[in-house]
Design a protein around this motif. Structure first.
Motif, short mmCIF file in Angstrom:
data_model
loop_
_atom_site.label_atom_id
_atom_site.label_comp_id
_atom_site.label_asym_id
_atom_site.label_seq_id
_atom_site.Cartn_x
_atom_site.Cartn_y
_atom_site.Cartn_z
N ARG A 43 0.84 -1.19 0.00
CA ARG A 43 0.00 0.00 0.00
C ARG A 43 0.86 1.23 0.00
O ARG A 43 1.86 1.28 0.66
N HIS B 20 -2.04 -9.98 -1.32
CA HIS B 20 -0.95 -9.26 -0.67
C HIS B 20 -0.62 -9.95 0.65
O HIS B 20 -1.41 -10.73 1.16
N ASP C 146 1.08 -8.86 4.64
CA ASP C 146 1.14 -7.63 5.44
C ASP C 146 2.58 -7.36 5.88
O ASP C 146 3.25 -8.25 6.42
N HIS D 24 -3.13 -13.04 1.16
CA HIS D 24 -4.59 -13.02 1.30
C HIS D 24 -5.17 -11.92 0.40
O HIS D 24 -4.43 -11.08 -0.11
FE LIG Z 1 -3.84 -7.71 4.73
#
Ligand SMILES: [Fe+2]
Ligand SMILES: O=C(O)CCC(=O)C(=O)O
Length: 398
Positions: free
Chosen positions: A15, A249, A251, A306
């Motif tokens: 992101r 993606h 995390d 996920h």
């Molecule tokens: Fe995520």
């Protein structure tokens, strides 16, 4: 937890809300359609669209297909607290084999999660655009940022998602004055609850990994680390089979603590092209291992890819609380988990600069950052045969 002088906000992988993806305000020369897109999917829905705009249509191979439910392991926090060794083994196996698990008996009042989701719904669905727009910002260190898609500047295909990023700048004074007042109190209570769960799970994970020499120091770093809440909104979509709410993606953190409403949508990858949908027991909290914990554990734990599927009838709201060490910290495998004999080091040192370099050159490939940090080791020199080199994959068979 204090985040001072942070160059870049810590966020989940791929992101750029934290990096600044340019002004989300429409440029004057943009067509009305482009302007609507920049203002997010919530706004597009209000404009009365009945088909999905082309910018959201995924190539057939990337569209969500048929899936089965994932059976998430259950970690009982009360038993962990009581020092039950079998529960520590359950946590260890959950992080190792699944990367996603649900936590029960966490001690957080269900009222806190309910209030957070209600506040999020009010923000996205009751506030007029003019009010929401006040929180749109291209400023990378903004404690608040309202945006859309995943990585709006780089996404070839946009995601059917709007979000409100809330950076926790000071854990001792959670109700940040910059946070929208519609969500401030609920988000502060939820952030505090997530910090508590994160801290306990990290302590237990370090025990399970056998990271003893620097355990105290690492937990102090967790306390002084970074926390960011991504409040996600996935409005009902006119053609949900053609798009995703979030692309595949992982995390970019140690652990993510996830709260969502009763609308399903989260899916985890098996690593072989198949996906499973995540369903948690009522009152349980869903937790997933992030890239930093995979690296710290030298690949013993898995940061699983996920994505989020959207829905044709019901809007979905989720809140991901993303936790790690301080944003500027270099992440390396723990010394206890590396040796010259059968546990070679499997990841390069990783820091935010490496992550940003990767993002700048990796348009749309949100899921591959972790792979880019891997050191190739021959299978014969690795003691754990569990890890086949594909850190995306997980086991969710019943
Ligand atoms: Fe995520
Ligand atoms: O909405 C969800 O269930 C998942 C959200 C997510 O993966 C994220 O915010 O990183």
């Amino acid at each position: 937890m204090t985040i001072l002088n942070v160059t870049v906000d810590t966020s989940s992988s791929g992101r750029v809300d934290q990096i600044g993806d340019g002004s989300p305000e429409p440029e004057p020369e943009q067509s009305p359609a482009a302007a609507d897109v920049a203002l997010g999917v919530r706004h597009l829905c209000d404009s009365g669209i009945t088909t999905l705009p082309d910018r959201y249509v995924l190539p057939p191979a990337d569209r969500p297909g048929n899936i089965s439910p994932a059976v998430l392991p259950v970690v009982d926090m009360a038993a962990l607290r009581a020092g039950d060794p079998s529960q520590l083994a359950t946590l260890d196996a959950a992080c190792r084999d699944h990367g996603f698990f649900q936590v029960v008996n966490h001690g957080v009042s269900p009222e806190i999660g309910r209030a957070m989701l209600e506040a999020a719904r009010r923000f996205f669905f009751e506030l007029p655009l003019a009010e929401r727009k006040r929180h749109m910002s291209g400023y990378i260190r903004a404690a608040v940022r309202y945006g859309t898609s995943f990585n709006q500047a780089n996404d070839g295909v946009l995601s059917w998602r709007d979000f409100l990023k809330l950076l926790v700048r000071d854990a001792r004074r959670l109700a940040d004055d910059d946070w929208p007042r519609e969500v401030r109190a609920a988000a502060a209570a939820h952030a505090a609850a997530c910090q508590g769960v994160f801290r306990e799970l990290m302590g237990a994970a370090l025990d399970a990994l056998g990271v003893v020499s620097r355990r105290g120091e690492l937990l102090e770093e967790c306390d002084a680390g970074s926390q960011m809440m991504m409040v996600n909104c996935f409005p009902a979509c006119p053609q949900p089979e053609l798009t995703l709410g979030m692309p595949p993606h992982s995390d970019y953190v140690l652990l993510t603590i996830l709260l969502h409403d009763d609308v399903t949508g989260l899916e985890v990858s098996y690593g072989d092209g198949r996906w499973a949908s995540v369903e948690a027991a009522a009152g349980a909290v869903v937790v997933n291992v992030g890239d930093h914990l995979e690296i710290l554990s030298n690949g013993r734990y898995r940061s699983v890819v996920h994505r989020v599927r959207v829905n044709g009838r019901r809007a979905r709201v989720s809140v991901a609380s993303l936790h790690s060490f301080a944003a500027e910290r270099v992440i390396s495998p723990a010394a206890e988990l590396v040796d010259d004999r059968d546990r070679p080091r499997r990841y390069m040192d990783t820091d935010m600069a490496a992550f940003l370099d990767y993002l700048a050159t990796a348009e749309g490939k949100h899921k591959s950052f972790l792979h880019s940090r891997r050191i190739n080791v021959s299978p014969s020199s690795v003691s754990s045969s569990k890890d086949d080199g594909d850190s995306c994959g997980c086991q969710f068979s019943p």
